[in-house]
Design a protein around this motif. Structure first.
Motif, short mmCIF file in Angstrom:
data_model
loop_
_atom_site.label_atom_id
_atom_site.label_comp_id
_atom_site.label_asym_id
_atom_site.label_seq_id
_atom_site.Cartn_x
_atom_site.Cartn_y
_atom_site.Cartn_z
N ALA A 91 0.83 -1.21 0.00
CA ALA A 91 0.00 0.00 0.00
C ALA A 91 0.87 1.26 0.00
O ALA A 91 0.59 2.22 -0.73
CB ALA A 91 -0.93 0.00 1.21
N VAL A 92 1.93 1.24 0.79
CA VAL A 92 2.83 2.40 0.87
C VAL A 92 3.55 2.61 -0.46
O VAL A 92 3.61 3.74 -0.97
CB VAL A 92 3.83 2.24 2.04
CG1 VAL A 92 4.97 3.23 1.93
CG2 VAL A 92 3.11 2.38 3.37
N VAL A 93 4.09 1.55 -1.04
CA VAL A 93 4.81 1.67 -2.31
C VAL A 93 3.87 2.16 -3.42
O VAL A 93 4.23 3.06 -4.19
CB VAL A 93 5.48 0.33 -2.70
CG1 VAL A 93 6.01 0.36 -4.12
CG2 VAL A 93 6.62 0.02 -1.72
N ALA A 94 2.67 1.60 -3.48
CA ALA A 94 1.71 2.03 -4.51
C ALA A 94 1.37 3.51 -4.34
O ALA A 94 1.31 4.26 -5.33
CB ALA A 94 0.45 1.18 -4.43
N SER A 95 1.16 3.94 -3.11
CA SER A 95 0.85 5.35 -2.87
C SER A 95 2.02 6.25 -3.22
O SER A 95 1.83 7.33 -3.79
CB SER A 95 0.46 5.56 -1.40
OG SER A 95 -0.73 4.88 -1.13
N PHE A 96 3.23 5.83 -2.89
CA PHE A 96 4.41 6.62 -3.21
C PHE A 96 4.56 6.78 -4.72
O PHE A 96 4.77 7.88 -5.22
CB PHE A 96 5.67 5.97 -2.61
CG PHE A 96 6.90 6.80 -2.76
CD1 PHE A 96 7.14 7.86 -1.91
CD2 PHE A 96 7.82 6.52 -3.75
CE1 PHE A 96 8.29 8.64 -2.04
CE2 PHE A 96 8.97 7.29 -3.89
CZ PHE A 96 9.20 8.34 -3.03
N ILE A 97 4.42 5.68 -5.45
CA ILE A 97 4.53 5.73 -6.91
C ILE A 97 3.43 6.61 -7.50
O ILE A 97 3.68 7.43 -8.39
CB ILE A 97 4.51 4.31 -7.51
CG1 ILE A 97 5.80 3.57 -7.13
CG2 ILE A 97 4.33 4.35 -9.02
CD1 ILE A 97 5.79 2.09 -7.45
N ASN A 98 2.20 6.45 -7.00
CA ASN A 98 1.10 7.29 -7.48
C ASN A 98 1.35 8.77 -7.18
O ASN A 98 1.10 9.63 -8.03
CB ASN A 98 -0.23 6.87 -6.84
CG ASN A 98 -0.77 5.59 -7.42
OD1 ASN A 98 -0.40 5.17 -8.50
ND2 ASN A 98 -1.64 4.94 -6.67
#
Length: 191
Positions: A91-98
């Motif tokens: 969830a954190v990685v996806a949010s960071f990339i987004n």
């Protein structure tokens, strides 16, 4: 009676963070109105066009992260701690990339709109660089700030669902404006 108690609990949990949000909004506004920020907007035309989109997307991206974390906490799928949990990390990685991706997209889109309208604009590399620096800084801060506040509130028996909206918008506005100012300052030195 249960409905009244639920409403009172939501109000009781939300009111303090709403007051903090109000103070944060005033602080963000004072940074926006500062001499240095005004000079940066003059130096890099087009910044006023991308500012609302930049601040709004902080809330969108990290509000979704907060909702995922809160749901995971309520369902017992995520522990309220900074640990290597596959769901939390994903969830954190996806949010960071987004967050980074949308920041760069906002810079490109703003430059393109200004070109189509025939208005003065900073160079594409300048707008994208400013958005990239401020996007990385705000994304990092929002992720750790949001996780810390959600975990602490949950540990103290508060419902993170009542706090995520005001927390994300306040952190996004305050740190978004501050890091945008820092990015403008860096860009003035580099460009």
């Amino acid at each position: 009676m249960e409905g009244r108690q639920t409403a009172w609990r939501i109000y009781h949990e939300s009111l303090p963070i709403l007051v903090v949000s109000l103070v944060g909004g005033i602080f963000a506004g004072s940074v926006l109105g500062s001499e240095g920020m005004t000079a940066g907007f003059e130096r890099f035309p087009g910044m006023l066009l991308l500012l609302p989109a930049f601040l709004a997307t902080r809330g969108n991206v990290y509000g979704a992260l907060g909702a995922r974390i809160s749901s995971g906490l309520h369902q017992g799928m995520i522990d309220p701690e900074f640990s290597w949990d596959r769901r939390l990390v994903n969830a954190v990685v996806a949010s960071f990339i987004n967050g980074i991706g949308v920041s760069v997209f906002i810079g490109v889109l703003s430059w393109g709109i200004l070109q189509i309208l025939g208005r003065e604009s900073a160079r594409l590399v300048e707008l994208v660089s400013i958005m990239l620096v401020s996007g990385v800084l705000t994304s990092t801060t929002l992720i750790f700030g949001l996780l810390g506040l959600v975990f602490v509130s949950y540990e103290h028996g508060l419902d993170p669902d009542n706090l995520i909206g005001p927390i994300v918008t306040t952190l996004g506005d305050v740190f978004g404006v501050v890091f945008l100012f820092i990015a403008l300052t860096i860009a003035e030195v580099i460009f």
